[in-house]
Design a protein around this motif. Sequence first.
Motif, short mmCIF file in Angstrom:
data_model
loop_
_atom_site.label_atom_id
_atom_site.label_comp_id
_atom_site.label_asym_id
_atom_site.label_seq_id
_atom_site.Cartn_x
_atom_site.Cartn_y
_atom_site.Cartn_z
N SER A 176 -1.16 -11.21 1.26
CA SER A 176 -1.14 -9.75 0.48
C SER A 176 -2.12 -9.57 -1.28
O SER A 176 -1.79 -8.74 -1.56
CB SER A 176 0.44 -10.56 -0.52
OG SER A 176 0.53 -11.55 -0.59
N SER A 227 0.89 -1.61 -0.14
CA SER A 227 -0.13 -0.35 0.35
C SER A 227 0.86 1.69 0.13
O SER A 227 2.34 0.92 -0.01
CB SER A 227 -0.69 -0.47 1.02
OG SER A 227 -0.24 0.67 2.45
N GLY A 272 -4.38 -9.50 -1.07
CA GLY A 272 -5.90 -7.54 -0.41
C GLY A 272 -5.71 -7.35 -0.56
O GLY A 272 -6.21 -5.76 -0.93
N LEU A 273 -4.45 -6.94 -1.22
CA LEU A 273 -3.61 -4.97 -1.88
C LEU A 273 -3.75 -5.29 -3.39
O LEU A 273 -3.75 -4.46 -4.03
CB LEU A 273 -2.40 -5.41 -1.45
CG LEU A 273 -2.37 -4.90 -0.39
CD1 LEU A 273 -0.65 -4.50 0.32
CD2 LEU A 273 -3.27 -3.24 0.85
N ARG A 277 -3.73 2.89 -2.05
CA ARG A 277 -4.97 3.12 -1.54
C ARG A 277 -3.55 2.62 -0.16
O ARG A 277 -3.04 2.85 0.81
CB ARG A 277 -5.56 1.45 -1.11
CG ARG A 277 -4.95 0.22 -0.57
CD ARG A 277 -5.04 -0.91 -0.94
NE ARG A 277 -6.22 -1.36 0.30
CZ ARG A 277 -7.21 -2.24 0.30
NH1 ARG A 277 -6.98 -3.02 -0.74
NH2 ARG A 277 -7.97 -2.23 1.13
N ALA A 323 0.17 -3.75 9.38
CA ALA A 323 0.59 -4.87 8.82
C ALA A 323 2.27 -4.94 8.17
O ALA A 323 2.64 -3.69 8.68
CB ALA A 323 -0.58 -4.53 7.32
N THR A 370 -0.10 -6.55 3.44
CA THR A 370 -1.10 -7.46 3.41
C THR A 370 -1.96 -6.40 4.10
O THR A 370 -2.28 -5.43 3.92
CB THR A 370 -0.44 -8.47 4.30
OG1 THR A 370 -0.73 -7.16 5.53
CG2 THR A 370 0.16 -9.56 3.92
N HIS A 371 -3.18 -6.95 3.32
CA HIS A 371 -4.77 -6.73 4.19
C HIS A 371 -5.52 -7.61 4.18
O HIS A 371 -5.33 -8.97 3.99
CB HIS A 371 -5.68 -6.14 2.85
CG HIS A 371 -6.66 -6.09 3.04
ND1 HIS A 371 -7.40 -4.34 3.75
CD2 HIS A 371 -7.62 -6.28 2.49
CE1 HIS A 371 -8.40 -4.56 3.92
NE2 HIS A 371 -9.71 -5.98 2.68
N GLU A 372 -5.97 -7.68 5.51
CA GLU A 372 -6.50 -8.67 6.48
C GLU A 372 -5.52 -10.06 6.28
O GLU A 372 -5.96 -11.35 6.38
CB GLU A 372 -8.05 -9.34 5.87
CG GLU A 372 -8.82 -7.74 6.59
CD GLU A 372 -10.27 -8.12 5.37
OE1 GLU A 372 -10.06 -9.10 5.02
OE2 GLU A 372 -10.41 -7.41 5.94
N GLU A 406 -4.08 1.63 3.85
CA GLU A 406 -4.14 0.52 5.04
C GLU A 406 -4.08 0.31 6.09
O GLU A 406 -5.07 0.17 6.85
CB GLU A 406 -2.97 -0.64 4.48
CG GLU A 406 -3.39 -1.67 4.87
CD GLU A 406 -5.05 -2.36 4.28
OE1 GLU A 406 -5.32 -3.83 5.10
OE2 GLU A 406 -4.71 -2.13 3.16
#
Length: 249
Positions: free
Chosen positions: A53, A42, A55-56, A207, A213, A48-50, A209
């Motif tokens: 990786s 990000s 998720g990004l 984005r 993370a 990472t997102h949730e 985040e």
Amino acid sequence: MADASEIHSLSAGAPLTDEQLLASYAVADRSVPWLRANFVSSIDGAATHEGVSGGLGTDSDGRVFGLLRRLADVIVVGAGTVRQEGYRNLALDAESAEWRTSQGLAAQPPFAIVTASLRLEPGDLGSYATRPLVVTTESAPAESRKRIEEVADVIIAGDAAVDTVEMKHLLAERGLVQQHSEGGPTLFATMIAQGVVDELCLTVSPRLEGGSARRIVDAADATPQNMSLAHALSAPDGTLLLRYLRAAR
């Protein structure tokens, strides 16, 4: 409306074709051992997102990700990333396989999974498109090694910890010269510290985040390495696709 996977150079112009992108990422001399790392982040540095990786990822990131796999002799990934990201039964699509064979490459690049402990399930390894490689250590449990050898080729690189210098050399000896690493952050940190990273392809996802993370590198100590920007591409949604090469020493 622009195609979400459309990619341009920063100087604009017509969208780049797959062939143009492949040419822009190709290594001039495929006979020279080369380790390329590929990550997404990000704009505030999260890897990472949730927890994953993926998720990004954006459409343009996914497009380049697939093209980089086309160019690889082998895909290198840490066992933790295999577990976390759900690497299972992976194969390039028919178009990519056809392109590879037209270039004199194997239709499917093997995966090389890096694990000092050999904490892997043989059943999972048996589902890959081509027989995988497992890079481990001399001190890995003998019984685990015996089970893994039934479904994968085991490569010993290092005693108690994986030596990525030796790994790079041993993979190249097998003809797997163009090495494409997909993480994770701990393996990447080791590669940086041991001086084997020739290239980083970094997607910057448009984005913020927040949160706590991980970064793309997970290490206690700093091991700086200068890199030079080879190209910067962009997508209509604001995604940046950056390619960095090891700076001249």
